[in-house]
Design a protein around this motif. Structure first.
Motif, mmCIF file in Angstrom:
data_model
loop_
_atom_site.group_PDB
_atom_site.id
_atom_site.type_symbol
_atom_site.label_atom_id
_atom_site.label_comp_id
_atom_site.label_asym_id
_atom_site.label_seq_id
_atom_site.Cartn_x
_atom_site.Cartn_y
_atom_site.Cartn_z
ATOM 1 N N LEU A 137 25.215 29.004 6.318
ATOM 2 C CA LEU A 137 25.891 27.987 7.118
ATOM 3 C C LEU A 137 26.873 28.680 8.045
ATOM 4 O O LEU A 137 27.589 29.595 7.640
ATOM 5 C CB LEU A 137 26.628 27.011 6.212
ATOM 6 C CG LEU A 137 27.322 25.879 6.953
ATOM 7 C CD1 LEU A 137 26.317 24.946 7.583
ATOM 8 C CD2 LEU A 137 28.233 25.107 6.030
ATOM 9 N N SER A 138 26.862 28.249 9.263
ATOM 10 C CA SER A 138 27.811 28.808 10.208
ATOM 11 C C SER A 138 28.293 27.700 11.125
ATOM 12 O O SER A 138 28.023 26.528 10.886
ATOM 13 C CB SER A 138 27.141 29.933 10.987
ATOM 14 O OG SER A 138 28.066 30.499 11.875
ATOM 15 N N SER A 139 28.976 28.102 12.171
ATOM 16 C CA SER A 139 29.544 27.092 13.063
ATOM 17 C C SER A 139 28.463 26.544 13.997
ATOM 18 O O SER A 139 27.339 27.016 14.020
ATOM 19 C CB SER A 139 30.641 27.726 13.894
ATOM 20 O OG SER A 139 30.062 28.753 14.658
ATOM 21 N N THR A 152 17.557 31.597 6.831
ATOM 22 C CA THR A 152 18.610 32.279 7.570
ATOM 23 C C THR A 152 18.996 31.378 8.731
ATOM 24 O O THR A 152 18.363 30.354 8.961
ATOM 25 C CB THR A 152 18.126 33.621 8.129
ATOM 26 O OG1 THR A 152 17.052 33.358 9.025
ATOM 27 C CG2 THR A 152 17.636 34.537 7.037
ATOM 28 N N LYS A 187 28.347 26.984 17.073
ATOM 29 C CA LYS A 187 28.023 28.036 18.033
ATOM 30 C C LYS A 187 26.775 28.799 17.595
ATOM 31 O O LYS A 187 25.949 29.175 18.413
ATOM 32 C CB LYS A 187 29.216 28.992 18.144
ATOM 33 C CG LYS A 187 28.985 30.217 18.991
ATOM 34 C CD LYS A 187 29.416 29.962 20.410
ATOM 35 C CE LYS A 187 29.502 31.205 21.266
ATOM 36 N NZ LYS A 187 28.418 32.113 21.240
ATOM 37 N N ASN A 188 26.671 29.050 16.297
ATOM 38 C CA ASN A 188 25.543 29.846 15.813
ATOM 39 C C ASN A 188 24.339 29.019 15.400
ATOM 40 O O ASN A 188 23.280 29.559 15.133
ATOM 41 C CB ASN A 188 25.975 30.714 14.636
ATOM 42 C CG ASN A 188 26.922 31.792 15.067
ATOM 43 O OD1 ASN A 188 26.925 32.189 16.215
ATOM 44 N ND2 ASN A 188 27.753 32.252 14.147
ATOM 45 N N GLN A 234 35.998 31.895 4.903
ATOM 46 C CA GLN A 234 36.904 30.829 5.342
ATOM 47 C C GLN A 234 36.413 29.440 4.989
ATOM 48 O O GLN A 234 37.210 28.535 4.847
ATOM 49 C CB GLN A 234 37.065 30.892 6.851
ATOM 50 C CG GLN A 234 37.654 32.157 7.340
ATOM 51 C CD GLN A 234 36.731 32.775 8.338
ATOM 52 O OE1 GLN A 234 36.038 32.084 9.049
ATOM 53 N NE2 GLN A 234 36.713 34.088 8.395
ATOM 54 N N TYR A 235 35.115 29.327 4.834
ATOM 55 C CA TYR A 235 34.564 28.017 4.523
ATOM 56 C C TYR A 235 35.012 27.548 3.150
ATOM 57 O O TYR A 235 34.837 26.395 2.793
ATOM 58 C CB TYR A 235 33.038 28.045 4.628
ATOM 59 C CG TYR A 235 32.541 28.079 6.037
ATOM 60 C CD1 TYR A 235 32.886 29.128 6.860
ATOM 61 C CD2 TYR A 235 31.765 27.060 6.559
ATOM 62 C CE1 TYR A 235 32.454 29.178 8.173
ATOM 63 C CE2 TYR A 235 31.327 27.101 7.870
ATOM 64 C CZ TYR A 235 31.676 28.159 8.671
ATOM 65 O OH TYR A 235 31.256 28.202 9.975
ATOM 66 N N SER A 273 30.764 32.129 5.213
ATOM 67 C CA SER A 273 31.920 33.016 5.298
ATOM 68 C C SER A 273 33.025 32.585 4.356
ATOM 69 O O SER A 273 33.110 31.431 3.956
ATOM 70 C CB SER A 273 32.490 33.011 6.705
ATOM 71 O OG SER A 273 31.529 33.286 7.621
ATOM 72 N N THR A 289 31.177 38.318 7.054
ATOM 73 C CA THR A 289 30.698 38.197 8.431
ATOM 74 C C THR A 289 29.330 37.542 8.459
ATOM 75 O O THR A 289 28.647 37.468 7.448
ATOM 76 C CB THR A 289 30.566 39.582 9.069
ATOM 77 O OG1 THR A 289 29.701 40.353 8.267
ATOM 78 C CG2 THR A 289 31.888 40.263 9.214
ATOM 79 N N VAL A 290 28.961 37.114 9.634
ATOM 80 C CA VAL A 290 27.664 36.452 9.786
ATOM 81 C C VAL A 290 26.524 37.436 9.572
ATOM 82 O O VAL A 290 25.517 37.116 8.962
ATOM 83 C CB VAL A 290 27.545 35.806 11.174
ATOM 84 C CG1 VAL A 290 26.165 35.238 11.380
ATOM 85 C CG2 VAL A 290 28.572 34.717 11.321
ATOM 86 N N GLU A 335 23.336 37.274 6.985
ATOM 87 C CA GLU A 335 21.909 37.422 7.292
ATOM 88 C C GLU A 335 21.276 38.465 6.375
ATOM 89 O O GLU A 335 20.145 38.309 5.926
ATOM 90 C CB GLU A 335 21.721 37.841 8.755
ATOM 91 C CG GLU A 335 22.211 36.814 9.754
ATOM 92 C CD GLU A 335 21.156 35.768 10.078
ATOM 93 O OE1 GLU A 335 20.293 35.534 9.222
ATOM 94 O OE2 GLU A 335 21.215 35.185 11.169
ATOM 95 N N ARG A 353 33.394 29.281 20.687
ATOM 96 C CA ARG A 353 33.139 28.346 19.621
ATOM 97 C C ARG A 353 33.820 27.009 19.858
ATOM 98 O O ARG A 353 33.242 25.948 19.667
ATOM 99 C CB ARG A 353 33.607 28.935 18.285
ATOM 100 C CG ARG A 353 33.252 28.057 17.110
ATOM 101 C CD ARG A 353 34.090 28.412 15.910
ATOM 102 N NE ARG A 353 35.488 28.405 16.274
ATOM 103 C CZ ARG A 353 36.281 29.449 16.158
ATOM 104 N NH1 ARG A 353 35.831 30.552 15.682
ATOM 105 N NH2 ARG A 353 37.539 29.361 16.514
ATOM 106 N N TYR A 359 22.635 22.098 12.682
ATOM 107 C CA TYR A 359 23.995 22.212 12.158
ATOM 108 C C TYR A 359 24.295 21.083 11.175
ATOM 109 O O TYR A 359 24.716 21.311 10.049
ATOM 110 C CB TYR A 359 24.990 22.203 13.321
ATOM 111 C CG TYR A 359 26.433 22.155 12.892
ATOM 112 C CD1 TYR A 359 27.050 23.271 12.352
ATOM 113 C CD2 TYR A 359 27.180 20.985 13.017
ATOM 114 C CE1 TYR A 359 28.367 23.243 11.940
ATOM 115 C CE2 TYR A 359 28.501 20.941 12.617
ATOM 116 C CZ TYR A 359 29.092 22.069 12.075
ATOM 117 O OH TYR A 359 30.394 22.023 11.673
#
Lengths: 591, 758
Positions: free
Chosen positions: B109-111, B176, B113-114, B210-211, B208, B76-77, B81, B127, B192
Motif C-alpha cells: 500500500l502506498s500513497s 506489488t 501518487k504511487n 508511517q502508515y 511504510s 521505503t517503497v 517492492e 504527492r 488506491y
C-alpha cells in the motif's frame, strides 16, 4: 564526383616558408594541375595522382590557414593554401577518392596477370613472416621453390597474416572517452587575456551528446543566425560564467543575450528525457516513489534541524548547475556509448544524426511494452537467494584449453572405471554412432527441437569417443602422462607433424581450386595432385621404415592423412572423367 | 524444503537453509507462541526477510482456526517492492505444495501518487497535489454536484469502483504496486481505494512505517486492523528517529504567511456560505454543540490526514464553546499566527517546554490549552463544511493547527526550540520554531498496546539492550544472531593513514586539510584500479561530499578515478539520484565498472543494496556523527540522559556507528557474495568507537587490520580478492555446517538444536 573535376583558388608553396604563388588548382581523377595567375611564373605544376603518397592538412579550429600538403613518391611536398576550409575539404575528399582508385588498380592487375608487382614493403613483410615462422618457411620452401604453388597462391591463403584484410574489416566502434568535457582547458598565450579552445570532432560530439539543448541550439542557429565559430565562442562564454559561480552576473548576461541564455538555462530536453526514463527504472531502486509515499516529510512536519540532515545552500537558482549533475550526466552518456556512426567533420551532420537517434530511441521506448515485462522478470530473478537454491548449472569437468589431449586423459579414468570387455567397446561405438545418426535423421525430418540433441545421445557419443581415444593411449601408455607421439623417435615425430601440415596446405589449395573454371586452375590442380601423390608415397615409406613395435600406432596416425588424400584423389579422378566426357560431347568446349 | 519447528510445518522456498535462518525462525516462533514482542538482530546477507515471511505464513497455515495477519513495515517503497518480490516466490512455493488452501492475499500500500492510474491526476507534480487532484474528483460533495452539473469532472476509475461496491475485491495473490496498478487499469477500478479497502481482508500487508507509526496517517489507514496481527518492522535500526519525527512539527516564516493566506480564503468562503447557504454553517455549529467533532462516517474520498496526536490522547469531549462558531475559530487562529510571528522574530536561540509555551500563549494571546488541543478537529470540520478540495493549498494552516494540537496535548517529552538561523549557516536568516519530540516510545506505544506481537528486526541493532529502553517495551525474546561463515567473505579494514603516513579523519579540524583530502582521493584511485565492478563510497555529509569532489576535480584525482570507472553521485534531487543508481547498476552489469558516491544517513544509504557485483568494496569516509551542536539534538540528549540515564557520548557514538554499519552492511546479501569494507578514519581504531560496531563485522575485523595505511590496505585487498575468486565448498567444511539440507534439519530435530555447529 560531379564533372569529375574540381577547381579552386589557391596559393602554391613549394616550402612552408614560401610566400606562395596565387593561382588555381584543377584536380581531375588522374592528375592534379596548378596554373598560376601570373602566366609568366614558372611554378606551373602537374602531378599524377598515382604519384601522390600522402596528404596532410591543417585542422579546422587551429589558427593556421587552411593548408593542404601533398607528398609525392619522391618525398617532395607541394603545399596549397586555400581561401577557406570548405574549399580545402572539398579538394581533400576529391584527392582521397582518386587515391583510393589508384590503389585499387594495381591490386586488380595482380590478380589478372599474376605479375609480381609488389611493393618493397610488402616483400619485406613476407620475408619477415617467413623468418619468424620456421614452419611457414619450410612449407614455403617445399612448395613455392619446387613450383607446386606460385608465390601469390601461397600468400593468397594467408592474407590475414599480411594484414590486408584488417584494413577492409569494419573497425570496432570506439566508445567515448571517460574524460569530462569540462576538463578541456583553454590555452592562453600568456600576454593577453585571450584564451583559445581547441575543439575536435570528438569533443563536439561529446558536448552534443551530453547537452541536448546545445545540440538543438546549434541546429537552430548555425549557420542561419551565426557562424559556427560564434556559436562556440558563446558556448564557452556560458561555460565560463558557470565556472565563476557568480549567478548574478550569469543572470544579467542571460537577460541581455537570448542566445547565451540558451546555454545558461537548465536543459529542458534533458529534463524531458529524465521524466521519460524514470518511469522505466527498476522498482527496487525507485526512490522517487518513496518521496511520494513519505508522509513524514509533509511540509514542515518532522524534524528539521537536528543535525542529521545537513544544509546546503539553496540550489533552485536556475543559473546554477552543480558539478555533481555534470558528472552524473557525463557518466550516463559514456555508458550509453556512441550511438551514431557518422564520421563526419561537419558539426551540423553530427548534431542532426544525434537528434534523430534520440527520437528513434524515444519512440522505441514508448512502443515496447517488453521493457516493463523484462523489468519485472529481472526483479523476480533478483529476489531469490542464489546459494540456497540448487545450483542451476550442471557439473562440469575442468577443461584445460592448453592441450586438448589432457581433457581426454582426465576423462579416461571415469570411462575406464566401468568394467567392460573389448567387444562391448566395439558395440558401444557403433551404438553411439547409430544413435547420433538417428537423431540427425530426426532433426532432418522434424526440424530443430528444443534440446538440440537428446542428452542421452550426446552423452553416449561423447563417452564412446573418449573411450576410443583413451584406449588408444591405454594400450601402449605405461606412463599415463606420456602421449604416444612423445614415444616416437624425434625424427619420426617431426616427420609426421611436418607431413600433416604440408598435407593440410596442399589440401587447402586443392579444394579451393574447385570448381575448375580456368586453365590456370587446371594446371594448378595438376601440380597439386602430383605433389600430393608424392607425399602419399613418402608416408608409405615412413610407415615401412619405423620399428615394428611402433608401426601399428604410426599407421593409425597416418591413416587419417591418407584417407584425406584418397578423398582428394578420388575427387580429382571423378572430375577428370566428367570433364573428358563433356569435352567429348563438345569438341569445341573450353576447359 | 519442508520441515517442522515444534508443531509448525514450515514451508521454505529453497532447497537449503542457513543455520541462523533456522534459529531465527525458532526464536520468532517462540515470540508468536507467547503472543509477545521481540527484538531480533541478524546480520545482513543472511536472508532475514524470507525467513520471517516463511515462518509467519507457515504459522498461519498451521493455525487455521485463529488466522493471524501480517503487517510488514518497510522504510521505503523500493524495499516494499523487494519484500513483495520475495513473498511472491514463497507464495508460489506454498501453493505448489499445498494447493489452494495456501493462497493468501498480500498487497503493498502506498500513497495515491504511487497507485493512481488516472493520467490527469498523475500529471500533478508531488504527492500533495496528486492527493488534492484526486480529492477534486472524488469528494462526496463534488460527486453530488455532478448529478446536477454534467460538466463537473469525475474520476472514472473511482466511479467504477464505487459502482462495484461490495463486489470490488482483489482475488487472492501477491500484489506489488505495479500489479495493483495493472489490475486497476484492467478492471477500471481505482487501485488506491481498492487497496485501502482490501486491507481489512488481506493476510499480508506491506507498507511504510508511517502508515502505522504516524498518527496522522495511521488514523485513516490502519484504524481497523485487528489485534491478532503480527507487526514487523524491518530494518528497524532507525525506528526511534521515525517515531520522534512523526510527532514533530515546525513553523517557519513561509508557513505563517501561507497560513494567513489560507485564513483569508477561509474567511471569504465563510462569507460566501453565509450569503448563499447559511444553513450549512448553522448545522455544523449545532453538531459541535452536540459534541460531535466530525460527521460520523466519511466516505473514502473525503478522508484526509488524521489527528496528529496519538489516538488515546485525543479527548473525547465537545469542542469548546469559543471556537464553535466558524468566525470565532478564524479569530483564534489569527491571534495564534500573530503570536507565533512575534516569537519567530527573536535574535537568540530560545528553548522552552510546552507547558511554559502554552501558559505564555494563554497570557499574551488569550488562547487556552483546551482550545489549542481542538484546533485540528475544528479545522477539519470547517474544511469539510466549506467543501474545500484543494487540500494541498491549505497545508500551511494545517501545519499550524497540527502544531497547536500537539503543543496543547503533550506536556512531557517535547520541547520548543526557536532558532533565528541555522548554526552552520549564520549568514542566512531563516527563523524556525520547532516542536520536537524526544521520546520515541510515545509514537510506538499504541502499536505495542494494540497488536499481539511486534517484531523489531534489523542487521544492526547493537547494543541490543538499548532499544527496549528507547522504545519502552519488554520483549519476550531479544537476541542477536551471529553469522556462520563458509569462508571469510567480508573483509573489514580500518584505514588510519595515507601512504605518506599522515593520519586521515573527518574530525572537524582536520576534514578540509589538503593532506586528508588528497589521501582520501589516493585511496580511491588505488582501489578502483584493483577492485572489479562496483565500488561505493559514503561520506559523512552532503556538503562534505560536495566539497571533496570539487577538490578532487581540481587536483585531477577525479580524472584518474574516471580512467578506471564511471562515476555516479547521489544528489539532492531524488529523480536524478534514482537515474544515477540505475545507470550505476547498468555499468556494473555490462562490466564497465563504476563508483557511486553517496552520503551516510542519505536516501541511498537507507535502503539501496549494493550486493554482489554492484558492490565489491565500500569505503566509509569518516565517522558519520550528527551535528552535535544542533539545539534539537542537545535537547534530545538531555532528555535521554534524564529519563533513561543514557550518556550523551554513548548515544552519539551509538548513533554514528549504527549509520556506518548500515552503510557498509549494504555490500553483502548472501554467503556466496563477498565484499570489502574500509573504515577510513583514525578514530575507528579506538576501542570505544569500534566496539559499537555490530558483532558480525567485529568478528571479521582482525587485529592486523586495525591500523592500516593506504599501501597496506591495497595489499590486503589484492590478497582478499584473489582468495575470493577461488571456488569453494558452499556447504561449509570441517564439521562447520553453514548450509543445511532437509536431512540435516531432521537430524537436528532429533538431537536438539543445541548441537548446531557454528
Amino acid at each position: 564526383m560531379a564533372g569529375g573535376q574540381i577547381e579552386k583558388l589557391v596559393k602554391y608553396k613549394s616550402t612552408v616558408k614560401d610566400p606562395g604563388t596565387p593561382g588555381f588548382l584543377r584536380i581531375r581523377e588522374g592528375m592534379l594541375l596548378f596554373v598560376p595567375n601570373d602566366p609568366k611564373s614558372d611554378s606551373k605544376l602537374k602531378v599524377l595522382t598515382q604519384n601522390i603518397k600522402s596528404q596532410k592538412y591543417t585542422k579546422e579550429g587551429s589558427n593556421k590557414p587552411p593548408w593542404l600538403n601533398l607528398t609525392n613518391k619522391q618525398a617532395k611536398s607541394h603545399i596549397f593554401e586555400f581561401e577557406n576550409y570548405p574549399d580545402m575539404h572539398a579538394c581533400r575528399d576529391f584527392i582521397t577518392k582518386a587515391l583510393a582508385k589508384c590503389e585499387l588498380e594495381p591490386n586488380k592487375s595482380v590478380v589478372s596477370t599474376s605479375s609480381e608487382q609488389l611493393s618493397i614493403k610488402e616483400l619485406e613483410l613476407r620475408f619477415k613472416l617467413l623468418r619468424e615462422n620456421s614452419e611457414l618457411q619450410r612449407l614455403h620452401k617445399q612448395f613455392v621453390e619446387s613450383k607446386v604453388l606460385t608465390e601469390d597462391e601461397f600468400w593468397a591463403t594467408r592474407k590475414k597474416l599480411l594484414g590486408k584484410d584488417s584494413i577492409r574489416k569494419s573497425k570496432q566502434q570506439l566508445g567515448l572517452k571517460s574524460m569530462m568535457v569540462s576538463g578541456i582547458k583553454p590555452s592562453t598565450d600568456g600576454r593577453t587575456n585571450r584564451v583559445t579552445f581547441n575543439l575536435t570532432p570528438e569533443i563536439i560530439f561529446q558536448i552534443f551528446a551530453e547537452k541536448p539543448a546545445v545540440r538543438q541550439a546549434f541546429i537552430n542557429y548555425v549557420p542561419s543566425k551565426m557562424t559556427e565559430k560564434d556559436f562556440w565562442t558563446k558556448y564557452f562564454r556560458a561555460e565560463y560564467l558557470y565556472s565563476t559561480k557568480n549567478t548574478a552576473v550569469a543572470a544579467a548576461e542571460a537577460a541581455e543575450d537570448e542566445e547565451l541564455a540558451v546555454f545558461l538555462k537548465p536543459d529542458e530536453i534533458l529534463a524531458r528525457e529524465t521524466r521519460h526514463k524514470i518511469r522505466r527504472v527498476d522498482p527496487t531502486l525507485d526512490m522517487e516513489a518513496d518521496q511520494g509515499d513519505d508522509y513524514t516529510h509533509l511540509m514542515d512536519h518532522g524534524i528539521q534541524r537536528d543535525g542529521t540532515m545537513d544544509v546546503v545552500e539553496p540550489q533552485n537558482d536556475q543559473f546554477k548547475r552543480s558539478l555533481l549533475q555534470d558528472l552524473n550526466r557525463h557518466a550516463a552518456v559514456v555508458l550509453e556509448g556512441r550511438s551514431i556512426d557518422v564520421e563526419s567533420e561537419d558539426t551540423r551532420i553530427v548534431a542532426e544524426a544525434l537528434t534523430r537517434v534520440k527520437q528513434v530511441s524515444k519512440a522505441d521506448g514508448e512502443t515496447t511494452k517488453d521493457a516493463n515485462q523484462e523489468r519485472l522478470e529481472r526483479m523476480s530473478r533478483v529476489a531469490g537467494m542464489e546459494d540456497l537454491q540448487a545450483p542451476q548449472n550442471f557439473p562440469l569437468a575442468p577443461l584445460s584449453i592448453k592441450d586438448p589431449r589432457d581433457y581426454f586423459e582426465s576423462q579416461q579414468g571415469n570411462v575406464l572405471n566401468v568394467p567392460r570387455g573389448a567387444k562391448g567397446l566395439k558395440r558401444n561405438v557403433h551404438e553411439a554412432y547409430g544413435l547420433l545418426k538417428e537423431s540427425i535423421l530426426e532433426i532432418r525430418a522434424t526440424g530443430l527441437s528444443d534440446p538440440l540433441i537428446k542428452p542421452e545421445v550426446s552423452f553416449e557419443v561423447f563417452s564412446s569417443l573418449t573411450r576410443t581415444i583413451a584406449t588408444a593411449k591405454n594400450i601402449n601408455g605405461k606412463n599415463p602422462r606420456e602421449s604416444f607421439l612423445d614415444r616416437l623417435p624425434k625424427s619420426t615425430k617431426d616427420e609426421v607433424l611436418h607431413h600433416w601440415t604440408s598435407i593440410q596446405e596442399l589440401l587447402k589449395h586443392f579444394w579451393s581450386s574447385y570448381p575448375i573454371t580456368t586453365t590456370y586452375l587446371h594446371t594448378k590442380v595438376g601440380k597439386l595432385k602430383d605433389a600430393m601423390s608424392n607425399t602419399y608415397s613418402k608416408l608409405e615409406a615412413m610407415k615401412e621404415s619405423v620399428q615394428s613395435d611402433l608401426r601399428h600406432q604410426v599407421s593409425l596416425l597416418v591413416r587419417p592423412m591418407q584417407q584425406a588424400l584418397d578423398a582428394a584423389f578420388h575427387h580429382y579422378e571423378v572430375d577428370l572423367q566428367r570433364r573428358t566426357a563433356k569435352s567429348g560431347e563438345r569438341p569445341n568446349g573450353y576447359v | 524444503m519442508i520441515f517442522k519447528i515444534e508443531d509448525v510445518t514450515v514451508y521454505f522456498p529453497y532447497d537449503n537453509i542457513y543455520p541462523e535462518q533456522y534459529e531465527y525462525m525458532v526464536e520468532l516462533k517462540r515470540a508468536l507462541d507467547a503472543k509477545g514482542h521481540c527484538l531480533l538482530e541478524m546480520p545482513t546477507g543472511t536472508g532475514k526477510t524470507i525467513a520471517l515471511l516463511s515462518l509467519i505464513t507457515s504459522y498461519r497455515l498451521s493455525r487455521p482456526d485463529s488466522p493471524i495477519k501480517l503487517v510488514y513495515c518497510t522504510r521505503t517503497v523500493h524495499e516494499m517492492e523487494k519484500t513483495l518480490g520475495e513473498l511472491k516466490l514463497l507464495h508460489d512455493y506454498q501453493v505448489r505444495h499445498l494447493g489452494t488452501q495456501a493462497k493468501i492475499l498480500a498487497l503493498g500500500l502506498s500513497s495515491r501518487k504511487n497507485l493512481c492510474v488516472n493520467t490527469k491526476v498523475l500529471a500533478a507534480e508531488n504527492r500533495d497535489s496528486v492527493d488534492a487532484a484526486c480529492r477534486k474528483r472524488t469528494a462526496s460533495w463534488v460527486r453530488a454536484l455532478s448529478t446536477e452539473n454534467p460538466n463537473v469532472e469525475l474520476c472514472d476509475f473511482f466511479e467504477n469502483y464505487e459502482k462495484a461496491a461490495e463486489n470490488a475485491l482483489l482475488p487472492p495473490g501477491v500484489y506489488t504496486l505495479e500489479d495493483l496498478r495493472a489490475f486497476g487499469k484492467n478492471r477500471g477500478w481505482c487501485p488506491y481505494f481498492l487497496a485501502r479497502h482490501m486491507i481489512q481482508f488481506a493476510n499480508v500487508i506491506v507498507y511504510s512505517y508511517q502508515y502505522l507509526l504516524d498518527p496522522k496517517v495511521a488514523g485513516f489507514i490502519s484504524k481497523e486492523l485487528q489485534k491478532e496481527s503480527v507487526v514487523v518492522f524491518d530494518e528497524a535500526h532507525n525506528i526511534d528517529n521515525v517515531c520522534i519525527e512523526a510527532l514533530s512539527v515546525s513553523v517557519r516564516r513561509v508557513t505563517l504567511e501561507g497560513a494567513n493566506r489560507n485564513l483569508n480564503k477561509i474567511r471569504q468562503e465563510i462569507d460566501r456560505f453565509k450569503a448563499t447557504d447559511a444553513g450549512r454553517l448553522r448545522a455544523e455549529y449545532n453538531r459541535l454543540v452536540e459534541g460531535l467533532a466530525l460527521r460520523g462516517d466519511l466516505s473514502g474520498g473525503d478522508q484526509w490526514l488524521a489527528n496528529p496526536a496519538l489516538p488515546h490522547d485525543i479527548l473525547k469531549e465537545a469542542v469548546p464553546g469559543n471556537i464553535r462558531r466558524a468566525e470565532h475559530f478564524v479569530h483564534v487562529l489569527r491571534r495564534l499566527l500573530q503570536y507565533l510571528g512575534v516569537r519567530l522574530d527573536t535574535e537568540n536561540v530560545e528553548k522552552e517546554s510546552p507547558v511554559s509555551f502554552v501558559s505564555s500563549l494563554n497570557s499574551q494571546a488569550g488562547i487556552e490549552q483546551k482550545t489549542l488541543k481542538f484546533c485540528y478537529d475544528r479545522l477539519q470540520s470547517l474544511m469539510l463544511t466549506l467543501e474545500i478540495t484543494d487540500t494541498d493549498e491549505f497545508l500551511p494552516i494545517q501545519t499550524v493547527c497540527d502544531f497547536a494540537t500537539l503543543v496543547g496535548t503533550y506536556a512531557r517529552g517535547f520541547s520548543i526550540i526557536i532558532e533565528p538561523y541555522d548554526e552552520r549557516m549564520p549568514h542566512i536568516p531563516d527563523p524556525i520554531l520547532q516542536l520536537s519530540c524526544h521520546d520515541a516510545s510515545l509514537a510506538i506505544k499504541p502499536v505495542f498496546d494494540r497488536f499481539q506481537s511486534v517484531v523489531i528486526t534489523s542487521g544492526t541493532l547493537s547494543p541490543i539492550d538499548l532499544y527496549p529502553r528507547l522504545l519502552n517495551f519488554t520483549p519476550v525474546v531479544s537476541r542477536s544472531f551471529k553469522m556462520s561463515m563458509t569462508r571469510d567473505c567480508i573483509c573489514p579494514m580500518v584505514l588510519t593513514r595515507g601512504s605518506d603516513q599522515l593520519p586521515v579523519s573527518t574530525k572537524f579540524d582536520m576534514r578540509s586539510d589538503p593532506g586528508v583530502v588528497r589521501n582520501y582521493g589516493k585511496l580511491l584511485v588505488e582501489m578502483v584500479s584493483i577492485v572489479p565492478d562496483g565500488v561505493v563510497c559514503f561520506f559523512v555529509s552532503y556538503s562534505y561530499m560536495d566539497g571533496i569532489i570539487a577538490t578532487w576535480n581540481e587536483t585531477g584525482i577525479l580524472k584518474e578515478i574516471m580512467q578506471q570507472k564511471l562515476v555516479f553521485i547521489e544528489t539532492q534531487d531524488v529523480v536524478e539520484t534514482t537515474l544515477a543508481l540505475d545507470n550505476y547498476r547498468r555499468a556494473c552489469d555490462c562490466g564497465r565498472g563504476a563508483v557511486f558516491f553517496s552520503v551516510a544517513r542519505g536516501k541511498v544509504a537507507e535502503g539501496i543494496d549494493f550486493d554482489r557485483h554492484y558492490g565489491r568494496l565500500v569505503v566509509m569516509y569518516g565517522v558519520p556523527f550528527q551535528y552535535t551542536l544542533s539545539k534539537i539534538l542537545r535537547a534530545r540528549l538531555e532528555y535521554l540522559h534524564d529519563t533513561f540515564q543514557i550518556k550523551e557520548g554513548d548515544f552519539l557514538t551509538f548513533d554514528a556507528l549504527r549509520q556506518a554499519a548500515q552503510c557498509v552492511g549494504r555490500v553483502i546479501r548472501s554467503k556466496a557474495d563477498y565484499g570489502m569494507m574500509i573504515f577510513a578514519d583514525k578514530r575507528y581504531s579506538r576501542h570505544d568507537k569500534r566496539s559499537k560496531l555490530p558483532g558480525w563485522i567485529l568478528s571479521h575485523l582482525r587485529d592486523a587490520h586495525l591500523n592500516l595505511s593506504t599501501d597496506m590496505a591495497i595489499h590486503i585487498a589484492r590478497e582478499f580478492l584473489r582468495k575470493m575468486a577461488q571456488p569453494y565448498d558452499k556447504a561449509g567444511t570441517m564439521g562447520r555446517k553453514t548450509l543445511l539440507t532437509q536431512e540435516d534439519l531432521e537430524k537436528m530435530a532429533e538431537t536438539g538444536v543445541q548441537d548446531m555447529a557454528y
